[in-house]
Design an enzyme around this catalytic site. Structure first.
Site, PDB file in Angstrom:
ATOM      1  N   GLY A  73       9.126   0.397  -0.639  1.00  0.00           N
ATOM      2  CA  GLY A  73       7.760   0.059  -1.267  1.00  0.00           C
ATOM      3  C   GLY A  73       6.365   0.501  -0.180  1.00  0.00           C
ATOM      4  O   GLY A  73       5.365   0.612  -0.945  1.00  0.00           O
ATOM      5  N   CYS A  94       1.628   0.647   0.494  1.00  0.00           N
ATOM      6  CA  CYS A  94       1.150   0.252  -0.774  1.00  0.00           C
ATOM      7  C   CYS A  94       1.477  -1.376  -1.127  1.00  0.00           C
ATOM      8  O   CYS A  94       0.982  -2.065  -1.311  1.00  0.00           O
ATOM      9  CB  CYS A  94       1.224   1.202  -1.966  1.00  0.00           C
ATOM     10  N   ARG A 134      -7.422   5.892   8.351  1.00  0.00           N
ATOM     11  CA  ARG A 134      -6.013   6.511   8.582  1.00  0.00           C
ATOM     12  C   ARG A 134      -5.772   7.908   8.666  1.00  0.00           C
ATOM     13  O   ARG A 134      -6.717   8.430   7.929  1.00  0.00           O
ATOM     14  CB  ARG A 134      -4.983   5.747   7.424  1.00  0.00           C
ATOM     15  N   HIS A 191     -14.632  -3.654 -30.858  1.00  0.00           N
ATOM     16  CA  HIS A 191     -15.738  -4.581 -30.650  1.00  0.00           C
ATOM     17  C   HIS A 191     -15.358  -6.064 -30.553  1.00  0.00           C
ATOM     18  O   HIS A 191     -14.610  -6.640 -31.325  1.00  0.00           O
ATOM     19  CB  HIS A 191     -16.613  -4.310 -31.733  1.00  0.00           C
TER      20      HIS A 191
HETATM   21  C1  LIG Z   1      -5.972  -1.620   2.855  1.00  0.00           C
HETATM   22  C2  LIG Z   1      -5.472  -0.912   2.128  1.00  0.00           C
HETATM   23  C3  LIG Z   1      -5.581  -0.904   0.701  1.00  0.00           C
HETATM   24  C4  LIG Z   1      -5.357   0.016  -0.317  1.00  0.00           C
HETATM   25  N1  LIG Z   1      -5.281  -0.157  -1.330  1.00  0.00           N
HETATM   26  C5  LIG Z   1      -5.144   0.696  -2.512  1.00  0.00           C
HETATM   27  C6  LIG Z   1      -5.174   0.359  -3.803  1.00  0.00           C
HETATM   28  O1  LIG Z   1      -5.574  -0.643  -4.296  1.00  0.00           O
HETATM   29  N2  LIG Z   1      -4.870   1.549  -4.526  1.00  0.00           N
HETATM   30  C7  LIG Z   1      -4.436   2.659  -4.220  1.00  0.00           C
HETATM   31  O2  LIG Z   1      -4.247   3.525  -4.975  1.00  0.00           O
HETATM   32  N3  LIG Z   1      -4.276   2.942  -3.104  1.00  0.00           N
HETATM   33  C8  LIG Z   1      -4.451   1.993  -1.952  1.00  0.00           C
HETATM   34  N4  LIG Z   1      -4.266   2.120  -0.705  1.00  0.00           N
HETATM   35  C9  LIG Z   1      -3.615   3.627  -0.270  1.00  0.00           C
HETATM   36  C10 LIG Z   1      -2.241   3.518  -0.578  1.00  0.00           C
HETATM   37  O3  LIG Z   1      -1.662   2.335   0.057  1.00  0.00           O
HETATM   38  C11 LIG Z   1      -1.497   4.794  -0.014  1.00  0.00           C
HETATM   39  O4  LIG Z   1      -2.316   5.732  -0.672  1.00  0.00           O
HETATM   40  C12 LIG Z   1       0.001   4.879  -0.415  1.00  0.00           C
HETATM   41  O5  LIG Z   1       0.599   3.743  -0.224  1.00  0.00           O
HETATM   42  C13 LIG Z   1       0.236   6.234  -0.098  1.00  0.00           C
HETATM   43  O6  LIG Z   1       1.711   6.398  -0.314  1.00  0.00           O
HETATM   44  P1  LIG Z   1       2.767   7.367   0.492  1.00  0.00           P
HETATM   45  O7  LIG Z   1       4.011   7.270  -0.487  1.00  0.00           O
HETATM   46  O8  LIG Z   1       2.200   8.373   1.020  1.00  0.00           O
HETATM   47  O9  LIG Z   1       3.104   6.414   1.709  1.00  0.00           O
HETATM   48  P2  LIG Z   1       3.483   4.991   2.076  1.00  0.00           P
HETATM   49  O10 LIG Z   1       3.424   4.044   0.793  1.00  0.00           O
HETATM   50  O11 LIG Z   1       2.819   4.561   3.355  1.00  0.00           O
HETATM   51  O12 LIG Z   1       4.950   5.135   2.410  1.00  0.00           O
HETATM   52  C14 LIG Z   1       5.482   5.876   3.410  1.00  0.00           C
HETATM   53  C15 LIG Z   1       6.835   5.312   3.844  1.00  0.00           C
HETATM   54  O13 LIG Z   1       7.586   6.240   4.497  1.00  0.00           O
HETATM   55  C16 LIG Z   1       8.277   5.569   5.757  1.00  0.00           C
HETATM   56  N5  LIG Z   1       8.274   6.309   6.720  1.00  0.00           N
HETATM   57  C17 LIG Z   1       7.632   7.032   7.690  1.00  0.00           C
HETATM   58  N6  LIG Z   1       8.263   7.943   8.528  1.00  0.00           N
HETATM   59  C18 LIG Z   1       9.385   7.817   8.460  1.00  0.00           C
HETATM   60  C19 LIG Z   1      10.702   8.319   8.768  1.00  0.00           C
HETATM   61  N7  LIG Z   1      10.419   9.154   9.748  1.00  0.00           N
HETATM   62  N8  LIG Z   1      11.748   7.938   8.297  1.00  0.00           N
HETATM   63  C20 LIG Z   1      12.004   7.025   7.343  1.00  0.00           C
HETATM   64  N9  LIG Z   1      10.915   6.446   6.714  1.00  0.00           N
HETATM   65  C21 LIG Z   1       9.710   6.766   7.138  1.00  0.00           C
HETATM   66  C22 LIG Z   1       7.227   4.315   6.006  1.00  0.00           C
HETATM   67  O14 LIG Z   1       7.889   3.253   6.606  1.00  0.00           O
HETATM   68  C23 LIG Z   1       6.695   4.059   4.629  1.00  0.00           C
HETATM   69  O15 LIG Z   1       7.549   3.166   3.934  1.00  0.00           O
HETATM   70  C24 LIG Z   1      -4.599   1.329   0.373  1.00  0.00           C
HETATM   71  C25 LIG Z   1      -4.759   1.269   1.550  1.00  0.00           C
HETATM   72  C26 LIG Z   1      -5.040   0.606   2.739  1.00  0.00           C
HETATM   73  C27 LIG Z   1      -4.791   0.777   4.185  1.00  0.00           C
END
Ligand SMILES: Cc1cc2nc3c(=O)[nH]c(=O)nc-3n(C[C@H](O)[C@H](O)[C@H](O)COP(=O)(O)OP(=O)(O)OC[C@H]3O[C@@H](n4cnc5c(N)ncnc54)[C@H](O)[C@@H]3O)c2cc1C
Length: 461
Positions: free
Chosen positions: A40, A43, A266, A439
């Site tokens: 998950g 996010c 970030r 509406h």
């Molecule tokens: C406070 C906050 C609130 C937010 N609210 C929203 C929102 O309301 N709506 C929205 O659209 N976006 C929101 N975001 C942004 C959103 O969370 C991210 O854009 C989104 O999670 C990106 O998805 P991702 O799959 O790229 O990375 P992530 O969701 O971060 O997933 C990456 C995964 O890779 C894993 N990982 C990393 N390196 C390795 C490795 N070497 N081996 C195995 N696993 C690894 C990590 O553990 C993680 O689980 C928010 C961000 C923050 C900081």
């Protein structure tokens, strides 16, 4: 050592990685997803879901004044932060289990552990080698710890730390420009904190429509949130009465005293992925991809926060990229539509923007026409007392093609979906103007904004 060969290996099980793995499996691939922390990702576990949950509670608190105006008795408005956190954590746990069983049902193998590219076609995890035909990198971003003197103090925190706090801090300074800080600022203020927002930009949401941003700014200030634009943090020092944060402002430097300082900035996490083993550079700011999500390394795709500046860090973009990468990896043809990029701020009222702003459209060479409809003139907006709400439609003057839609108001995050569809389907102002929206709803203002752009509004004088 054992060696498994997968059609697709997805490194990272977050907002992008999970749909990527499911889509690749749906297309008949043997798929594994490697996750080093919690399925998950950011996010679901530490961002959109917990803060979205808090915002719902904060919206209820924010709606009490409207209830009072309507004659409802809302005298007992005490709140219990620990009950809020308990419900939140139970919900996340439930969702995490749901993702795990969904992946299994769809035939995706889950490998727990930190993965690293060992060589072309191979990832190492837990001392084993996992071989792949195609790799999708989905490892997200990490906190960009501020570097002003005093940033190492325990009082300087990120959003993960905030979620671990048992109660809201009494006084907090939120620093940065990401949309989440406005959402967090409003929640904390409503739960009893005194909040100061600091940004280096000339105005908040500096890349979005000025009208929408200034209305959000007014709304937040009206609630008592202090907003300091054009300001930088010079240093922070812990003293008896709190954390003294020195600010360089556009006027005189000033010091504010708070209990906590929060930054949610970030940056893409490229380190320790073994990128050098496939001739990619971990020193870049982020991993470059084309619209098919292909990196420069053959057979290797990348998605989500790993692939862009933080202004593009959104969950839905990560998921969309994940599905596109999976389809291409499985031999299909898919590409990202750059026009449908959607940005949302989950404050009350919400801000939602899709496609180009007026400024971006002009820069892209369009002759632009803009139409707007204030929600204060929309019947449902009047019921909701939507004094700051507005819908703006940006279109190309010659053909009327809708290029962007920008709005602030209740439910804007849902309403923007309709605008997104119009942009995706290349709808024109005439198409939108003639839609029979139900509406009384705020969506009627989408049609009215289109009519205003065409010079024939019905309800705007
Ligand atoms: C406070 C906050 C609130 C937010 N609210 C929203 C929102 O309301 N709506 C929205 O659209 N976006 C929101 N975001 C942004 C959103 O969370 C991210 O854009 C989104 O999670 C990106 O998805 P991702 O799959 O790229 O990375 P992530 O969701 O971060 O997933 C990456 C995964 O890779 C894993 N990982 C990393 N390196 C390795 C490795 N070497 N081996 C195995 N696993 C690894 C990590 O553990 C993680 O689980 C928010 C961000 C923050 C900081």
């Amino acid at each position: 050592l054992t060696e498994e060969i997968y059609d697709v290996v997805v490194l990272g099980g977050g907002a992008g990685g999970v749909p990527a793995a499911i889509r690749a499996a749906q297309l008949g691939g043997r798929v594994a997803i490697i996750e080093g922390r919690e399925l998950g990702g950011l996010c679901m576990n530490r961002a959109c879901i917990p803060f979205g949950h808090m915002s719902v509670a904060s919206d209820i608190l924010g709606s009490l004044s409207l209830g009072k105006e309507m004659g409802l008795d809302c005298k007992d408005t005490s709140n219990n932060y620990s009950t809020l956190l308990k419900r939140q954590n139970e919900l996340i746990e439930f969702m995490r289990m749901g993702i795990m069983s969904m992946l299994k049902k769809k035939g995706v193998e889950i490998i727990e552990g930190q993965g690293k590219i060992a060589e072309k076609g191979k990832v190492s995890v837990n001392g084993n080698t996992v071989a792949f035909k195609k790799l999708i990198l989905a490892t997200g971003a990490t906190w960009a710890k501020p570097d002003f003197p005093g940033a190492d103090s325990g009082e300087v925190m990120n959003s993960d730390d905030l979620l671990k706090s048992e109660k809201p801090p009494e006084r907090i300074l939120l620093f940065g420009k990401r949309p989440w800080i406005f959402q967090i600022a409003q929640c904390l203020q409503r739960f009893g904190s005194r909040v100061i927002l600091v940004t280096e930009d000339k105005r908040i949401l500096s890349e979005e429509s000025k009208t929408v941003a200034s209305r959000l700014s007014k709304g937040l200030k009206d609630e008592g949130i202090v907003i300091k634009t054009h300001s930088e943090i010079l240093d922070a020092a812990k003293k008896n009465d709190g954390l003294h944060v020195k600010l360089k402002t556009k006027d005189d430097p000033e010091t504010v005293i708070v209990d906590r300082l929060l930054s949610v900035e970030r940056q893409a996490s490229l380190k320790d992925l073994g990128l050098e083993n496939i001739d990619l550079d971990e020193k870049e700011a982020y991993l470059k991809v084309n619209d098919r999500m292909e990196t420069e390394a053959p057979g290797v795709y990348a998605i989500g926060d790993l692939t862009g500046r933080q202004s593009r860090h959104y969950s839905h973009l990560a998921s969309e990229g994940g599905i596109i990468a999976a389809e291409n990896a499985m031999g299909h043809e898919a590409a990202l539509n750059p026009r449908t990029f959607t940005r949302v701020v989950f404050t009350q009222p919400q801000v939602a923007c899709a496609g180009l702003t007026r400024k971006e459209a002009i820069k892209a060479g369009y002759e632009v026409v803009v139409g707007s409809a204030p929600l204060s003139m929309n019947p449902f907006g009047m019921i909701l007392a939507e004094n700051e709400g507005i819908v703006e439609v940006v279109a190309d003057k010659s053909y009327g093609e809708i290029l962007g839609v920008h709005m602030i108001g209740t439910g804007a995050s849902e309403m923007i979906g309709q605008a997104l569809m119009a942009i995706q389907l290349e709808a024109t102002l005439d198409d939108l103007a003639s839609m029979s929206f139900p509406h009384p709803t705020l969506s009627e203002s989408l049609a009215e904004a289109a009519r205003e752009a065409l010079g024939r509004p019905i309800y705007i004088p």
